[in-house]
Design a protein around this motif. Structure first.
Motif, PDB file in Angstrom:
ATOM      1  N   UNK A   1       0.841  -1.219   0.000  1.00 38.35           N
ATOM      2  CA  UNK A   1       0.000   0.000   0.000  1.00 38.35           C
ATOM      3  C   UNK A   1       0.862   1.250   0.000  1.00 38.35           C
ATOM      4  N   UNK A   2       1.956   1.214   0.748  1.00 40.99           N
ATOM      5  CA  UNK A   2       2.839   2.379   0.775  1.00 40.99           C
ATOM      6  C   UNK A   2       3.474   2.626  -0.590  1.00 40.99           C
ATOM      7  N   UNK A   3       3.939   1.544  -1.262  1.00 34.36           N
ATOM      8  CA  UNK A   3       4.530   1.712  -2.604  1.00 34.36           C
ATOM      9  C   UNK A   3       3.509   2.251  -3.602  1.00 34.36           C
ATOM     10  N   UNK A   4       2.235   1.738  -3.501  1.00 35.04           N
ATOM     11  CA  UNK A   4       1.188   2.252  -4.402  1.00 35.04           C
ATOM     12  C   UNK A   4       0.922   3.734  -4.147  1.00 35.04           C
ATOM     13  N   UNK A   5       0.855   4.103  -2.872  1.00 37.19           N
ATOM     14  CA  UNK A   5       0.614   5.514  -2.545  1.00 37.19           C
ATOM     15  C   UNK A   5       1.756   6.398  -3.014  1.00 37.19           C
TER      16      UNK A   5
ATOM     17  N   UNK B   1      -5.618  18.088  -5.027  1.00 36.90           N
ATOM     18  CA  UNK B   1      -4.542  17.099  -5.060  1.00 36.90           C
ATOM     19  C   UNK B   1      -3.627  17.235  -3.845  1.00 36.90           C
ATOM     20  N   UNK B   2      -3.346  18.484  -3.457  1.00 38.89           N
ATOM     21  CA  UNK B   2      -2.473  18.689  -2.307  1.00 38.89           C
ATOM     22  C   UNK B   2      -3.147  18.187  -1.033  1.00 38.89           C
ATOM     23  N   UNK B   3      -4.473  18.437  -0.900  1.00 37.57           N
ATOM     24  CA  UNK B   3      -5.178  17.917   0.261  1.00 37.57           C
ATOM     25  C   UNK B   3      -5.164  16.396   0.292  1.00 37.57           C
ATOM     26  N   UNK B   4      -5.393  15.795  -0.915  1.00 36.53           N
ATOM     27  CA  UNK B   4      -5.336  14.333  -0.971  1.00 36.53           C
ATOM     28  C   UNK B   4      -3.951  13.813  -0.630  1.00 36.53           C
TER      29      UNK B   4
ATOM     30  N   UNK C   1      -2.925  11.358   2.251  1.00 41.15           N
ATOM     31  CA  UNK C   1      -2.134  10.150   1.994  1.00 41.15           C
ATOM     32  C   UNK C   1      -0.892  10.091   2.884  1.00 41.15           C
ATOM     33  N   UNK C   2      -0.221  11.258   3.059  1.00 39.05           N
ATOM     34  CA  UNK C   2       0.963  11.281   3.924  1.00 39.05           C
ATOM     35  C   UNK C   2       0.591  10.951   5.364  1.00 39.05           C
ATOM     36  N   UNK C   3      -0.590  11.484   5.825  1.00 38.92           N
ATOM     37  CA  UNK C   3      -1.045  11.150   7.176  1.00 38.92           C
ATOM     38  C   UNK C   3      -1.301   9.655   7.306  1.00 38.92           C
ATOM     39  N   UNK C   4      -1.966   9.080   6.274  1.00 39.72           N
ATOM     40  CA  UNK C   4      -2.223   7.646   6.303  1.00 39.72           C
ATOM     41  C   UNK C   4      -0.922   6.850   6.306  1.00 39.72           C
ATOM     42  N   UNK C   5       0.046   7.330   5.474  1.00 38.80           N
ATOM     43  CA  UNK C   5       1.339   6.640   5.420  1.00 38.80           C
ATOM     44  C   UNK C   5       2.035   6.699   6.770  1.00 38.80           C
TER      45      UNK C   5
ATOM     46  N   UNK D   1       0.555   7.020   9.669  1.00 38.45           N
ATOM     47  CA  UNK D   1      -0.181   6.136  10.552  1.00 38.45           C
ATOM     48  C   UNK D   1       0.196   4.687  10.314  1.00 38.45           C
ATOM     49  N   UNK D   2       0.288   4.313   9.008  1.00 40.59           N
ATOM     50  CA  UNK D   2       0.685   2.944   8.673  1.00 40.59           C
ATOM     51  C   UNK D   2       2.103   2.646   9.147  1.00 40.59           C
ATOM     52  N   UNK D   3       3.004   3.647   9.001  1.00 43.13           N
ATOM     53  CA  UNK D   3       4.367   3.440   9.483  1.00 43.13           C
ATOM     54  C   UNK D   3       4.391   3.213  10.988  1.00 43.13           C
ATOM     55  N   UNK D   4       3.571   4.015  11.730  1.00 44.13           N
ATOM     56  CA  UNK D   4       3.500   3.808  13.174  1.00 44.13           C
ATOM     57  C   UNK D   4       2.968   2.417  13.494  1.00 44.13           C
ATOM     58  N   UNK D   5       1.895   2.014  12.750  1.00 44.49           N
ATOM     59  CA  UNK D   5       1.336   0.682  12.984  1.00 44.49           C
ATOM     60  C   UNK D   5       2.342  -0.411  12.660  1.00 44.49           C
ATOM     61  N   UNK D   6       3.102  -0.207  11.558  1.00 45.32           N
ATOM     62  CA  UNK D   6       4.124  -1.205  11.216  1.00 45.32           C
ATOM     63  C   UNK D   6       5.209  -1.270  12.287  1.00 45.32           C
ATOM     64  N   UNK D   7       5.563  -0.097  12.843  1.00 39.93           N
ATOM     65  CA  UNK D   7       6.558  -0.105  13.935  1.00 39.93           C
ATOM     66  C   UNK D   7       6.016  -0.868  15.141  1.00 39.93           C
TER      67      UNK D   7
END
Length: 318
Positions: A69-73, A243-246, A250-254, A256-262
């Motif tokens: 998901x991170x690579x796709x984003x 696009x900038x808001x999206x 996306x950066x916030x989600x990334x 969050x995902x990084x924190x979850x992966x940690x």
């Protein structure tokens, strides 16, 4: 060996065989209970190990999904940045082209206006010269007429005496009339030429007016295009903001995902450590279990030997 020796010493302290047998049975029962507890702990540890392995596989799959998901984003963000860059470059290029066209049109219009003004000034100067020449010719003609009248009066007075002078005067008069005729023809030609030039200048003025109207139409078209360009720029700005808001989402989600992966990685490491500790404990328990089995075998041998000894003693007693 040491435990067997200690057990033998403890048995030697007892006096009767019944006490020894009871102590051995009690020791055997304790060892059997301890082995059962060890087996129960082994089963619990095996269940925990299977659960930890399942959690490990699940965490690995979740980690791989998060990486995909991170690579796709990241690829989507790069594609959006390239698209915004191309839109900005195209809009800037179109604006530069429109500005160059507008400058060329205004410069051409100014040049044509300057040429028309120069031609009108030249025609005014030429018309002034022609008027001056016509005035001079009129004055000359007036003088010639006056001279002719004076000469006529003089001829009338001396006609009888100066016939030759009359002929000379006639020749001069004919020459003068020829000059007047030529002057009138020249004046007519110049007048026709001036009329022709005036019509041509009027025609050129009409053409210039038409060109001015065309240029005004082009200018209005350019203004409409510029307004369309401004609207497209506003739309592109709105798209860029969305696009900038999206991208921010996306950066916030990334993050969050990084924190979850940690968090999952720490859990996975802790589980691995626990699994290793459990494996070490299992090996220790296996060693202890083997030692208990060996001890039980030895105790069983001792019990059989004691039973045989007891039987022999009972037989002797009987």
């Amino acid at each position: 060996g040491k435990e067997v020796l200690l057990l033998m010493q403890a048995l030697n302290t007892l006096s009767t065989p019944e006490e020894k047998l009871a102590a051995l049975c009690k020791k055997y029962a304790d060892l059997l209970e301890e082995s059962r507890n060890v087996q129960k702990q082994m089963k619990i540890l095996q269940k925990k190990q299977a659960q930890v392995v399942k959690e490990k596989v699940h965490l690995q799959s979740e980690h791989s999904k998060a990486i995909l998901a991170r690579s796709k984003l990241e690829s989507l963000c790069r594609e959006l940045q390239r698209h915004n860059k191309t839109l900005k470059e195209e809009s800037m290029q179109q604006a530069r082209e429109e500005e160059e066209r507008r400058k060329e049109a205004t410069a051409h219009f100014q040049i044509t206006l300057n040429e028309i003004q120069a031609q009108l000034e030249q025609h005014g100067i030429h018309n002034a010269k022609l008027r001056q020449e016509n005035i001079e010719l009129g004055e000359k003609l007036k003088k010639l007429i006056e001279q002719y009248a004076l000469r006529e009066e003089h001829i009338d007075k001396v006609f009888k005496h100066k016939e030759l002078q009359q002929q000379l005067v006639d020749a001069k008069l004919q020459q003068t009339t020829q000059l007047i005729k030529e002057a009138e023809e020249k004046h007519q030609r110049e007048r026709e030429f001036l009329l022709k030039e005036a019509t041509e200048s009027r025609h050129k003025c009409e053409q210039m007016k038409q060109q001015e109207a065309q240029l005004k139409q082009q200018l209005s078209l350019y203004m409409d295009k510029f307004e369309e360009f401004q609207t497209t720029m506003a739309k592109s700005n709105e798209l860029f903001t969305t696009f900038r808001q999206e991208m921010e989402k996306m950066t916030k989600k990334i993050k969050k995902l990084e924190k979850e992966t940690i968090v999952w990685r720490t859990k996975w490491e802790n589980n691995n450590k626990a699994l290793l500790q459990m494996a070490e404990e299992k090996t220790v328990r296996d060693k202890e279990y083997k030692g208990f089995q060996i001890k039980l075998e030895r105790l069983e041998k001792l019990c059989r030997a004691l039973q045989t000894e007891r039987n022999e003693l009972n037989e002797k007693v009987e």
